[in-house]
Motif scaffolding. Structure first.
Motif, PDB file in Angstrom:
ATOM      1  N   SER A  82      60.929   2.522 -19.020  1.00 46.04           N
ATOM      2  CA  SER A  82      59.656   2.030 -18.486  1.00 46.04           C
ATOM      3  C   SER A  82      59.723   1.717 -17.001  1.00 46.04           C
ATOM      4  O   SER A  82      58.702   1.718 -16.312  1.00 46.04           O
ATOM      5  CB  SER A  82      59.174   0.819 -19.278  1.00 46.04           C
ATOM      6  OG  SER A  82      60.177  -0.172 -19.325  1.00 46.04           O
ATOM      7  N   PHE A  83      60.932   1.479 -16.491  1.00 46.51           N
ATOM      8  CA  PHE A  83      61.064   1.208 -15.050  1.00 46.51           C
ATOM      9  C   PHE A  83      60.583   2.391 -14.211  1.00 46.51           C
ATOM     10  O   PHE A  83      60.216   2.213 -13.061  1.00 46.51           O
ATOM     11  CB  PHE A  83      62.514   0.833 -14.688  1.00 46.51           C
ATOM     12  CG  PHE A  83      63.550   1.848 -15.063  1.00 46.51           C
ATOM     13  CD1 PHE A  83      63.804   2.953 -14.263  1.00 46.51           C
ATOM     14  CD2 PHE A  83      64.303   1.686 -16.219  1.00 46.51           C
ATOM     15  CE1 PHE A  83      64.772   3.881 -14.600  1.00 46.51           C
ATOM     16  CE2 PHE A  83      65.280   2.606 -16.571  1.00 46.51           C
ATOM     17  CZ  PHE A  83      65.512   3.718 -15.761  1.00 46.51           C
ATOM     18  N   LEU A  84      60.562   3.599 -14.793  1.00 48.68           N
ATOM     19  CA  LEU A  84      60.102   4.766 -14.031  1.00 48.68           C
ATOM     20  C   LEU A  84      58.603   4.711 -13.747  1.00 48.68           C
ATOM     21  O   LEU A  84      58.134   5.304 -12.784  1.00 48.68           O
ATOM     22  CB  LEU A  84      60.459   6.062 -14.773  1.00 48.68           C
ATOM     23  CG  LEU A  84      61.953   6.336 -14.904  1.00 48.68           C
ATOM     24  CD1 LEU A  84      62.201   7.568 -15.757  1.00 48.68           C
ATOM     25  CD2 LEU A  84      62.606   6.490 -13.536  1.00 48.68           C
ATOM     26  N   ASP A  85      57.847   3.991 -14.579  1.00 43.47           N
ATOM     27  CA  ASP A  85      56.423   3.776 -14.298  1.00 43.47           C
ATOM     28  C   ASP A  85      56.223   2.641 -13.304  1.00 43.47           C
ATOM     29  O   ASP A  85      55.246   2.619 -12.566  1.00 43.47           O
ATOM     30  CB  ASP A  85      55.665   3.435 -15.587  1.00 43.47           C
ATOM     31  CG  ASP A  85      55.267   4.657 -16.395  1.00 43.47           C
ATOM     32  OD1 ASP A  85      55.053   5.732 -15.808  1.00 43.47           O
ATOM     33  OD2 ASP A  85      55.151   4.519 -17.625  1.00 43.47           O
ATOM     34  N   ALA A  86      57.136   1.673 -13.294  1.00 38.97           N
ATOM     35  CA  ALA A  86      56.963   0.464 -12.483  1.00 38.97           C
ATOM     36  C   ALA A  86      57.287   0.679 -11.005  1.00 38.97           C
ATOM     37  O   ALA A  86      56.619   0.116 -10.140  1.00 38.97           O
ATOM     38  CB  ALA A  86      57.842  -0.660 -13.029  1.00 38.97           C
ATOM     39  N   VAL A  87      58.318   1.460 -10.715  1.00 39.51           N
ATOM     40  CA  VAL A  87      58.777   1.591  -9.321  1.00 39.51           C
ATOM     41  C   VAL A  87      57.742   2.293  -8.447  1.00 39.51           C
ATOM     42  O   VAL A  87      57.010   3.158  -8.916  1.00 39.51           O
ATOM     43  CB  VAL A  87      60.126   2.355  -9.227  1.00 39.51           C
ATOM     44  CG1 VAL A  87      61.248   1.567  -9.824  1.00 39.51           C
ATOM     45  CG2 VAL A  87      60.027   3.746  -9.824  1.00 39.51           C
ATOM     46  N   PRO A  88      57.708   1.939  -7.174  1.00 38.62           N
ATOM     47  CA  PRO A  88      56.787   2.628  -6.274  1.00 38.62           C
ATOM     48  C   PRO A  88      57.202   4.077  -5.988  1.00 38.62           C
ATOM     49  O   PRO A  88      56.359   4.926  -5.717  1.00 38.62           O
ATOM     50  CB  PRO A  88      56.807   1.796  -4.995  1.00 38.62           C
ATOM     51  CG  PRO A  88      57.791   0.712  -5.175  1.00 38.62           C
ATOM     52  CD  PRO A  88      58.343   0.774  -6.554  1.00 38.62           C
ATOM     53  N   TRP A  89      58.498   4.345  -6.053  1.00 35.59           N
ATOM     54  CA  TRP A  89      58.992   5.685  -5.726  1.00 35.59           C
ATOM     55  C   TRP A  89      60.058   6.138  -6.715  1.00 35.59           C
ATOM     56  O   TRP A  89      60.877   5.332  -7.164  1.00 35.59           O
ATOM     57  CB  TRP A  89      59.629   5.711  -4.324  1.00 35.59           C
ATOM     58  CG  TRP A  89      58.692   5.321  -3.238  1.00 35.59           C
ATOM     59  CD1 TRP A  89      58.642   4.118  -2.597  1.00 35.59           C
ATOM     60  CD2 TRP A  89      57.657   6.122  -2.671  1.00 35.59           C
ATOM     61  NE1 TRP A  89      57.635   4.116  -1.665  1.00 35.59           N
ATOM     62  CE2 TRP A  89      57.009   5.333  -1.687  1.00 35.59           C
ATOM     63  CE3 TRP A  89      57.206   7.418  -2.894  1.00 35.59           C
ATOM     64  CZ2 TRP A  89      55.939   5.817  -0.935  1.00 35.59           C
ATOM     65  CZ3 TRP A  89      56.140   7.900  -2.152  1.00 35.59           C
ATOM     66  CH2 TRP A  89      55.524   7.103  -1.175  1.00 35.59           C
TER      67      TRP A  89
END
Length: 192
Positions: A82-89
Motif C-alpha cells: 500500500s505504500f506504493l499508493d501513498a508515496v508522492p513518487w
C-alpha cells in the motif's frame, strides 16, 4: 522502511537524486541506466496492483523458499504494498543491457549490474541526504514495470524505489549493522 507520508516532495528533489546517480562510474563510461519517474496516482496504483500480484505468488504461492521466508519474518514483510499508493513518487531504475544508437543499432554495455547497482546506491544516498526515505523494492519477476513504464525491450527493471517522507507513525525494524571489525578484512593481514 515501509511507512510513508503522502506529504508532497518537489520533483526537483527526485531530479537531484537522479543527477547524483548519473555521476556513478560505469563500465566503459556507458552509463547503462534509466530512471523512470512516476508521480501520477493512476500509474502508481497500477504498479501497486501488479507488484502485489507478484508478491502474493511469492509469499502465499510458495515461490519464496522456506529459508527465505524465515529470514524475512523478522522484517514483517508481506504482499501488501500500500505504500506504493501513498508515496508522492515512484522511481524505477532500469538496466540497459544494450543502448539504442541514433542509427537504430544496439551498442552492448559492459558491467551493467555493477554499474547500475552503484548508480542506485548514489541515488539512495542523495535521497537520504535530502531527508527523504526510500525502500529498495524488487518484486520478482518485475517485467510488469517494463510495460507500465513504457520502456523498450533493451532495458530491464532493476529496482523500484518509493520516494517520500517517513510517516509520522513510521515503524522501522530494529536492525543491528555488522560491526566494523567484521566488515573490514586486512589483506595481507597486518600485525600489531
Amino acid at each position: 522502511m515501509r511507512f510513508f507520508s503522502d506529504e508532497p516532495v518537489p520533483r526537483a528533489c527526485v531530479d537531484i537524486a537522479v543527477a547524483a546517480a548519473n555521476t556513478a562510474p560505469s563500465g566503459a563510461h556507458f552509463q547503462p541506466w534509466k530512471f523512470a519517474v512516476i508521480g501520477d496516482a493512476e500509474t502508481k496504483h497500477r504498479i501497486r496492483v501488479a507488484a502485489e500480484e507478484e508478491e502474493r505468488v511469492n509469499y502465499e504461492g510458495g515461490r519464496i523458499p522456506p529459508e527465505w521466508r524465515a529470514a524475512l519474518a523478522r522484517l514483517e514483510t508481506s504482499s501488501d504494498k500500500s505504500f506504493l499508493d501513498a508515496v508522492p513518487w515512484i522511481v524505477v531504475g532500469f538496466a540497459e543491457k544494450s543502448t539504442a544508437m541514433p542509427d537504430g543499432s544496439l551498442r552492448k554495455n559492459y558491467y551493467v549490474n555493477e554499474s547500475v547497482g552503484i548508480a542506485c546506491g548514489f541515488f539512495i544516498a542523495a535521497l537520504h541526504a535530502m531527508g527523504l526515505s526510500t525502500l529498495t523494492h524488487t518484486p520478482n519477476p518485475m517485467g510488469f514495470l517494463t510495460e507500465i513504464c513504457a520502456r523498450p525491450g533493451n532495458e530491464r527493471p532493476y529496482i523500484l524505489f518509493p520516494v517520500g517522507y517517513a510517516a509520522a507513525d513510521c515503524e522501522v525494524p530494529d536492525l543491528a549493522r555488522k560491526p566494523l571489525a567484521e566488515a573490514i578484512a586486512e589483506s595481507p593481514r597486518q600485525s600489531g
